[in-house]
Design an enzyme around this catalytic site. Structure first.
Site, PDB file in Angstrom:
ATOM      1  N   GLU A  98       0.839  -1.218   0.000  1.00 14.07           N
ATOM      2  CA  GLU A  98       0.000   0.000   0.000  1.00 14.07           C
ATOM      3  C   GLU A  98       0.864   1.254   0.000  1.00 14.07           C
ATOM      4  OE1 GLU A  98      -2.343  -1.463   3.401  1.00 14.07           O
ATOM      5  OE2 GLU A  98      -4.103  -1.086   2.147  1.00 14.07           O
ATOM      6  N   GLU A 140      -3.573  -9.463   4.120  1.00 16.24           N
ATOM      7  CA  GLU A 140      -4.351  -9.109   5.305  1.00 16.24           C
ATOM      8  C   GLU A 140      -5.493 -10.099   5.568  1.00 16.24           C
ATOM      9  OE1 GLU A 140      -3.238  -7.079   3.029  1.00 16.24           O
ATOM     10  OE2 GLU A 140      -2.600  -5.180   3.896  1.00 16.24           O
TER      11      GLU A 140
HETATM   12  N1  T1G Z   1       5.187  -7.102  11.350  1.00 18.23           N
HETATM   13  C1  T1G Z   1       6.078  -7.421  12.315  1.00 18.23           C
HETATM   14  N2  T1G Z   1       6.828  -8.546  12.309  1.00 18.23           N
HETATM   15  C2  T1G Z   1       6.657  -9.378  11.290  1.00 18.23           C
HETATM   16  C3  T1G Z   1       5.745  -9.108  10.228  1.00 18.23           C
HETATM   17  C4  T1G Z   1       5.006  -7.908  10.288  1.00 18.23           C
HETATM   18  N3  T1G Z   1       4.147  -7.565   9.332  1.00 18.23           N
HETATM   19  N4  T1G Z   1       5.824 -10.151   9.361  1.00 18.23           N
HETATM   20  C5  T1G Z   1       6.722 -11.013   9.865  1.00 18.23           C
HETATM   21  N5  T1G Z   1       7.223 -10.558  11.012  1.00 18.23           N
HETATM   22  C6  T1G Z   1       8.223 -11.204  11.859  1.00 18.23           C
HETATM   23  C7  T1G Z   1       7.764 -12.579  12.330  1.00 18.23           C
HETATM   24  O1  T1G Z   1       6.937 -12.418  13.470  1.00 18.23           O
HETATM   25  C8  T1G Z   1       9.091 -13.225  12.646  1.00 18.23           C
HETATM   26  O2  T1G Z   1       9.541 -12.665  13.871  1.00 18.23           O
HETATM   27  C9  T1G Z   1      10.009 -12.679  11.546  1.00 18.23           C
HETATM   28  O3  T1G Z   1       9.371 -11.482  11.059  1.00 18.23           O
HETATM   29  C10 T1G Z   1      10.195 -13.628  10.400  1.00 18.23           C
HETATM   30  O4  T1G Z   1       8.877 -13.993   9.980  1.00 18.23           O
HETATM   31  C11 T1G Z   1      -2.721  -1.472   6.875  1.00 18.23           C
HETATM   32  C12 T1G Z   1      -2.812  -3.486   8.612  1.00 18.23           C
HETATM   33  C13 T1G Z   1       6.903 -11.402   5.706  1.00 18.23           C
HETATM   34  C14 T1G Z   1       6.504 -13.399   4.242  1.00 18.23           C
HETATM   35  O5  T1G Z   1       0.469 -10.281   6.914  1.00 18.23           O
HETATM   36  O6  T1G Z   1       3.775 -13.334   5.741  1.00 18.23           O
HETATM   37  O7  T1G Z   1      -0.275  -4.488   6.643  1.00 18.23           O
HETATM   38  O8  T1G Z   1       9.679 -14.825  15.159  1.00 18.23           O
HETATM   39  O9  T1G Z   1       9.246 -16.460  10.204  1.00 18.23           O
HETATM   40  O10 T1G Z   1       9.139 -17.104   6.505  1.00 18.23           O
HETATM   41  O11 T1G Z   1      -3.299  -3.012   5.247  1.00 18.23           O
HETATM   42  O12 T1G Z   1       6.438 -13.220   7.933  1.00 18.23           O
HETATM   43  O13 T1G Z   1      11.729 -13.866  14.049  1.00 18.23           O
HETATM   44  O14 T1G Z   1      10.701 -12.720  16.043  1.00 18.23           O
HETATM   45  O15 T1G Z   1       7.330 -15.528   8.817  1.00 18.23           O
HETATM   46  O16 T1G Z   1      10.723 -15.217   5.838  1.00 18.23           O
HETATM   47  C15 T1G Z   1       0.212  -7.585   6.537  1.00 18.23           C
HETATM   48  C16 T1G Z   1       2.977 -11.337   7.505  1.00 18.23           C
HETATM   49  C17 T1G Z   1       0.152  -7.023   7.912  1.00 18.23           C
HETATM   50  C18 T1G Z   1       2.776 -10.328   6.388  1.00 18.23           C
HETATM   51  C19 T1G Z   1       8.311 -13.424   5.969  1.00 18.23           C
HETATM   52  N6  T1G Z   1       1.433  -8.334   6.390  1.00 18.23           N
HETATM   53  N7  T1G Z   1       4.291 -11.918   7.432  1.00 18.23           N
HETATM   54  O17 T1G Z   1       8.246 -14.832   6.023  1.00 18.23           O
HETATM   55  O18 T1G Z   1       9.729 -15.248   8.054  1.00 18.23           O
HETATM   56  S1  T1G Z   1      -1.390  -6.212   8.174  1.00 18.23           S
HETATM   57  C20 T1G Z   1       1.446  -9.662   6.595  1.00 18.23           C
HETATM   58  C21 T1G Z   1       4.562 -12.905   6.558  1.00 18.23           C
HETATM   59  C22 T1G Z   1      -1.279  -4.795   7.240  1.00 18.23           C
HETATM   60  C23 T1G Z   1      -2.370  -2.805   6.285  1.00 18.23           C
HETATM   61  C24 T1G Z   1      -2.521  -3.950   7.236  1.00 18.23           C
HETATM   62  C25 T1G Z   1       5.942 -13.481   6.659  1.00 18.23           C
HETATM   63  C26 T1G Z   1       6.901 -12.908   5.629  1.00 18.23           C
HETATM   64  P1  T1G Z   1      10.479 -13.582  14.849  1.00 18.23           P
HETATM   65  P2  T1G Z   1       8.737 -15.416   9.278  1.00 18.23           P
HETATM   66  P3  T1G Z   1       9.527 -15.673   6.546  1.00 18.23           P
END
Ligand code: T1G
Length: 627
Positions: free
Chosen positions: A106, A126
């Protein structure tokens, strides 16, 4: 030349997103981007602005760790950051590599231009958190890639490799090689050519006969969404992008986002997201604990469990030697593996050459001497302590020093098994849910003497074979079987109170459990009994909760979310409820204790079952929750 907000590269202000591990758009990072863009407006040396992240991530979206805290909605909110970018008088270019997801995408959509390298993962995931893009993703993405492609990405939440989107207007240029260098050259060209700054929001969106398209989408997606409200709301948000002026579409999207954020289903899915990752965190195992190399693995016992375990390892490319005590048993085991892969090939689920590659990694033997150099042995013989003693004494004699000796036992005392060897520090439990090659749960049983590096190695192996490792201490039935033993006992007691077995199973399956506790034969509800479905569910789920509280009290489970994840991943607990302890938290622990007290007072009630665990009483009394 740099200031805190950006670095000047010639006439380009480069704002670097730097919030490891994936540049979650937390409050500080949002503030940093606004400061950078704002500073560059009045800096005559800066004639263009580039936003760039790390090799791993442009941005993984909003910082999930801030969810539920004031920081997540504190200004500058993400939509404010995007407005700041759109208002910039100088071109803002998003340089995209690695992950570009959710709010990260976004953010990029708010920029005037986007450049990317191949292999970047583009997604609006999301919906997997029970929400929808809340910073304009449902309004801007359709304007660049079309309504259908955008709706697919938003409803599935699935990542799309950037090169797959090269035919759309999403990216203005693909960069070969160094992303920053390419972005700077792109910026220099803009500075020279001074094109008009286009904003995605200004692109008109005409989708002929879109109403028919959305009707069809509602029908299809509604049928799949079942317990989750978010997918259908995604459809409404994208429909608003077509039907409403941009600002009204944004407002409509924001309303749906706020509504979904507050939903129990989203709370459950966010809990699952963080909980699954928390399982790998072991308090007394520091980050970077050394692990042992796992080359070849021996599996003792080529029955259903051993064969399943062998295939889970082969599927991850790990060489396996099956050991059995008779030629016929060995042949049977090898044939079972071959047959499984042949089925998958016939069904088109596995290319023939992959089957051959996996079979080439498989060997079998009758002789312990042939497995002595394996780095890990997993015992999967019958659940008889005598048989296990024989195996572990033999392993202790034969195996090279440093080999990890694991038992796949579901019921035996792991400490007792370790005592059959002179190397208890190398002994650990690996309790696979069956079928071991499919089920995602692996209970990693930590014995009293299990060495830290052994535990770290097995937890790392769990990830490699695509399973979620949940650490359990040693007790009968470990975490899962001990909890679900109580669950089944509560179900049997409900039958004694007059409900039919079918009614019990159907009540729990309607509630969301994958299977009823009593072995759901198709059956149908016989004559209605005195006990209603809601009470059936309450009794069985509260029995789970109480046993979980005992497991936490005894330190068998590391944390409440581990128990919730184990139930979601390995026992068919409904994902939209987040796990028994999240459900108990939402119900109110005082209500749980109160209900149990009522059950305990019934004539013939099994007091042990309804005696509230000390932790449950304590948390309820203090008005606290498990999670
Ligand atoms: N925020 C904070 N930490 C995150 C994170 C995030 N969005 N995504 C991953 N982490 C941390 C995770 O907790 C872990 O931490 C480390 O990164 C490695 O993750 C307004 C409101 C990005 C594809 O849903 O799909 O945006 O355990 O083991 O396999 O519209 O993480 O090491 O301490 O999964 O390489 C939307 C969610 C949010 C993406 C990486 N975004 N993340 O995968 O590593 S809502 C998501 C993933 C939003 C807006 C709305 C995956 C990854 P730790 P991992 P990975």
């Amino acid at each position: 030349m740099s200031n805190t907000a950006y670095q000047l590269h010639g006439a380009v202000a480069v704002i670097t997103l730097d919030n490891p591990p994936v540049n979650g758009l937390g409050h500080d990072l949002r503030r940093h981007i606004v400061d950078g863009v704002t500073s560059a407006q009045s800096d005559d040396r800066a004639q263009a602005i580039v936003l760039i992240g790390s090799d791993r991530a442009f941005s993984g979206g909003a910082d999930i760790r801030e969810f539920g805290s004031p920081k997540s909605t504190a200004e500058p909110r993400l939509d404010t950051v995007i407005r700041t970018i759109e208002a910039s008088r100088k071109p803002v270019i998003a340089a995209i590599g690695g992950v570009c997801m959710g709010g990260g995408l976004e953010l990029a959509l708010g920029c005037h231009f986007r450049v990317a390298i191949g292999g970047a993962q583009i997604a609006l995931p999301e919906v997997k958190l029970g929400i929808l893009p809340g910073a304009g993703g449902t309004q801007r993405l359709p304007r660049l890639i079309g309504v259908e492609a955008a709706l697919d990405m938003i409803v599935s939440g699935a990542p799309v490799p950037s090169e797959k989107l090269s035919g759309t207007a999403l990216f203005d240029q693909f960069i070969e090689g160094d992303l920053l260098g390419g972005a700077l050259s792109f910026a220099a060209k803009l500075i020279a050519e001074k094109p008009a700054l286009k904003r995605v929001r200004d692109i008109s969106l005409d989708a002929p006969d879109h109403e028919a398209f959305f009707q069809q989408a509602r029908k299809r997606i509604g049928a799949e969404a079942k317990h989750f409200p978010a997918p259908l709301k995604c459809v409404e948000a994208v429909a608003a992008a077509v039907g409403l002026p941009f600002e009204e579409g944004l407002k409509f999207e924001r309303g749906l986002f706020v509504e979904l954020m507050a939903s129990p289903e989203s709370r459950a899915l966010r809990h699952a997201f963080l909980g699954e990752r928390a399982c790998a965190k072991i308090p007394d195992l520091p980050e970077g604990t050394p692990t042992r190399k796992i080359g070849r693995v021996a599996v003792i016992g080529a029955g259903a469990t051993g064969v399943g375990i062998g295939m889970a390892l082969l599927d991850a490319g790990i060489p396996v030697t099956l050991l059995e005590i008779g030629q016929e048993a060995v042949e049977r085991g090898l044939a079972a593996v071959r047959r499984h892969y042949q089925d998958s090939v016939l069904k088109g689920r596995l290319p023939r050459e992959q089957m051959d590659a996996r079979m080439a990694l498989l060997s079998a033997t009758l002789n312990y001497r042939e497995i002595k150099d394996c780095d890990l042995v997993i015992e999967a013989v019958i659940e008889d302590i005598g048989a296990k003693e024989t195996v572990f004494r033999q392993l202790d004699e034969v195996m090279k020093p440093g080999a990890i000796l694991a038992s796949a036992t579901a019921t035996a005392d792991l400490n007792r098994i370790a005592g059959f060897t002179n190397r208890p520090q190398d002994v650990i439990g690996m309790h696979f849910r069956s079928p071991a090659n499919v089920a995602k749960l692996l209970e990693v049983v930590r014995g009293a003497a299990t060495a830290r590096d052994v535990l770290a190695t097995v937890m790392q192996l769990a990830k490699k074979i695509r399973k979620t490792g949940v650490v359990s201490g040693v007790c009968e039935g470990f975490i899962g079987e001990r909890m679900f033993g109580q669950y089944r006992k509560a179900a049997e007691m409900v039958v004694e109170k007059g409900a039919s077995r079918q009614q019990v199973d159907l009540a729990l399956e309607d509630w969301g459990m994958a299977n009823g506790p009593l072995g759901s034969g198709a059956g149908s509800r016989e004559a209605p009994s005195r006990i209603g479905d809601a009470e059936i569910v309450e009794r069985c789920i509260f029995a789970l909760v109480n046993e979980a509280a005992r497991l936490l009290d005894e330190g068998i489970a590391q944390r409440a979310s581990d128990i919730d994840m184990l139930c979601l991943i390995g026992y068919g607990f409904p994902r939209h409820r987040g796990g028994p302890l999240l459900y108990a938290d939402a119900t109110g622990l005082d209500r749980v204790v109160q209900a149990m007290a009522g059950y305990a007072g019934e004539p013939g009630a099994a007091a042990g079952l309804w005696q509230p665990a000390p932790l449950l009483i304590r948390l309820a009394a203090e008005g606290k929750t498990f999670n």
